[in-house]
Design an enzyme around this catalytic site. Sequence first.
Site, PDB file in Angstrom:
ATOM      1  N   LYS A  87      40.338  49.152  37.724  1.00 39.49           N
ATOM      2  CA  LYS A  87      40.324  48.049  36.749  1.00 39.49           C
ATOM      3  C   LYS A  87      38.884  47.665  36.394  1.00 39.49           C
ATOM      4  O   LYS A  87      38.562  47.419  35.241  1.00 39.49           O
ATOM      5  CB  LYS A  87      41.119  46.855  37.304  1.00 39.49           C
ATOM      6  CG  LYS A  87      42.615  47.149  37.304  1.00 39.49           C
ATOM      7  CD  LYS A  87      43.451  46.216  38.143  1.00 39.49           C
ATOM      8  CE  LYS A  87      44.850  46.828  38.288  1.00 39.49           C
ATOM      9  NZ  LYS A  87      45.728  46.120  39.200  1.00 39.49           N
TER      10      LYS A  87
ATOM     11  N   GLN B 100      45.732  41.189  43.317  1.00 37.57           N
ATOM     12  CA  GLN B 100      46.248  42.524  43.616  1.00 37.57           C
ATOM     13  C   GLN B 100      47.321  42.434  44.701  1.00 37.57           C
ATOM     14  O   GLN B 100      47.070  41.951  45.802  1.00 37.57           O
ATOM     15  CB  GLN B 100      45.092  43.438  44.078  1.00 37.57           C
ATOM     16  CG  GLN B 100      45.493  44.881  44.267  1.00 37.57           C
ATOM     17  CD  GLN B 100      45.872  45.567  42.947  1.00 37.57           C
ATOM     18  OE1 GLN B 100      45.231  45.370  41.925  1.00 37.57           O
ATOM     19  NE2 GLN B 100      46.931  46.358  42.978  1.00 37.57           N
TER      20      GLN B 100
ATOM     21  N   ASP C  83      48.024  39.838  34.078  1.00 41.35           N
ATOM     22  CA  ASP C  83      49.130  40.779  34.334  1.00 41.35           C
ATOM     23  C   ASP C  83      50.411  40.361  33.609  1.00 41.35           C
ATOM     24  O   ASP C  83      51.341  41.161  33.491  1.00 41.35           O
ATOM     25  CB  ASP C  83      49.428  40.833  35.842  1.00 41.35           C
ATOM     26  CG  ASP C  83      48.878  42.090  36.492  1.00 41.35           C
ATOM     27  OD1 ASP C  83      48.600  43.062  35.756  1.00 41.35           O
ATOM     28  OD2 ASP C  83      48.753  42.105  37.724  1.00 41.35           O
TER      29      ASP C  83
END
Length: 286
Positions: free
Chosen positions: A56, A100, A123
């Site tokens: 990322k 995460q 997200d």
Amino acid sequence: MAIDTGIIDGREVAQAVRGEVRQRLEALRARTGVTAGLATILVGEDPASKVYVGNKHKACHDVGMESFDVTLPAGATQTEVEAKVAETAADERIHGMILQLPLPKGLDGVAAMNTIPAAKDADGLTLASQGRLATNLPGPRPATPWGVIRLLEHYDVPMSGRHAVIVGRSNIVGKPLVHLFLEQNCTVTICHSRTADLEAECRRGDIVIGAVGVPKLIGRAHVSEGAVVVDVGINRTDAGLVGDCDFEGLQGIARLITPVPGGVGPMTIAMLLTNTVALAEAALAG
Ligand SMILES: NC(=O)c1ccc[n+]([C@@H]2O[C@H](COP(=O)([O-])OP(=O)(O)OC[C@H]3O[C@@H](n4cnc5c(N)ncnc54)[C@H](OP(=O)(O)O)[C@@H]3O)[C@@H](O)[C@H]2O)c1
């Protein structure tokens, strides 16, 4: 009679999406002087999670987005994780953030993720963002399922009035995909481990999505000739990475199919970047 099966090239589409993000970042910088920023929060040392987070940051660098690497030790408590989420969310340089998952044993990752404010949810997976999606309100969209829709759009796959069959009902892929397909005016069927006749349900699909986590579950008996097959599955086997759909077996039956790797996988980060630039645009509007 067998038909020619085309390949949906996720790497190429992801590059195109990254190009759009790059342009939006430049326009935002020109207008406001601000470079949009994405923060990742990693708790502990899980090697796979470290790789995902590293990818990322690389992607941010590639498109010219600022990135912030926030870490906590594996022994962090739920309160400490949620405090770090709040501290990160309060940072004005950060326009989108992700926690995460999974978190180390003993921590509630979903509860901690749900403390991310909707305005910074890169997200698109928090309760608030999922609720907005389910009720047709704008907001960040769950990155992987949104990537599926972008692939289909890129290849001009007709969706309005067509039947999409999704195999898998997880909160991160299957369920949000229902709403994303409804937005496209698809008729939607969602299947799972208790579906009585999976083959028959799947054969009704103009579009069939595998989001299961079972290698090559969806094969010739599940797909009608001319259907489009999108494989979300990523299964590590002795033979390498394998999807949920039988890529070789579906040649000559599917009209279009995504490979694994190189299909949906690259789209997830591309859509994460898209969410982040959109959040930055919204935060700096006016
Ligand atoms: N970036 C990406 O490309 C990306 C992102 C996320 C996930 N993935 C991959 O996508 C796959 C699915 O992930 P997930 O998180 O959605 O998985 P998950 O939470 O484990 O959900 C799997 C779903 O598949 C259903 N299922 C399992 N066995 C089945 C069977 N034999 N027949 C029909 N349905 C069955 C389950 O049904 P029940 O609900 O009845 O148990 C469940 O709804 C995995 O391979 C994962 O690695 C890829």
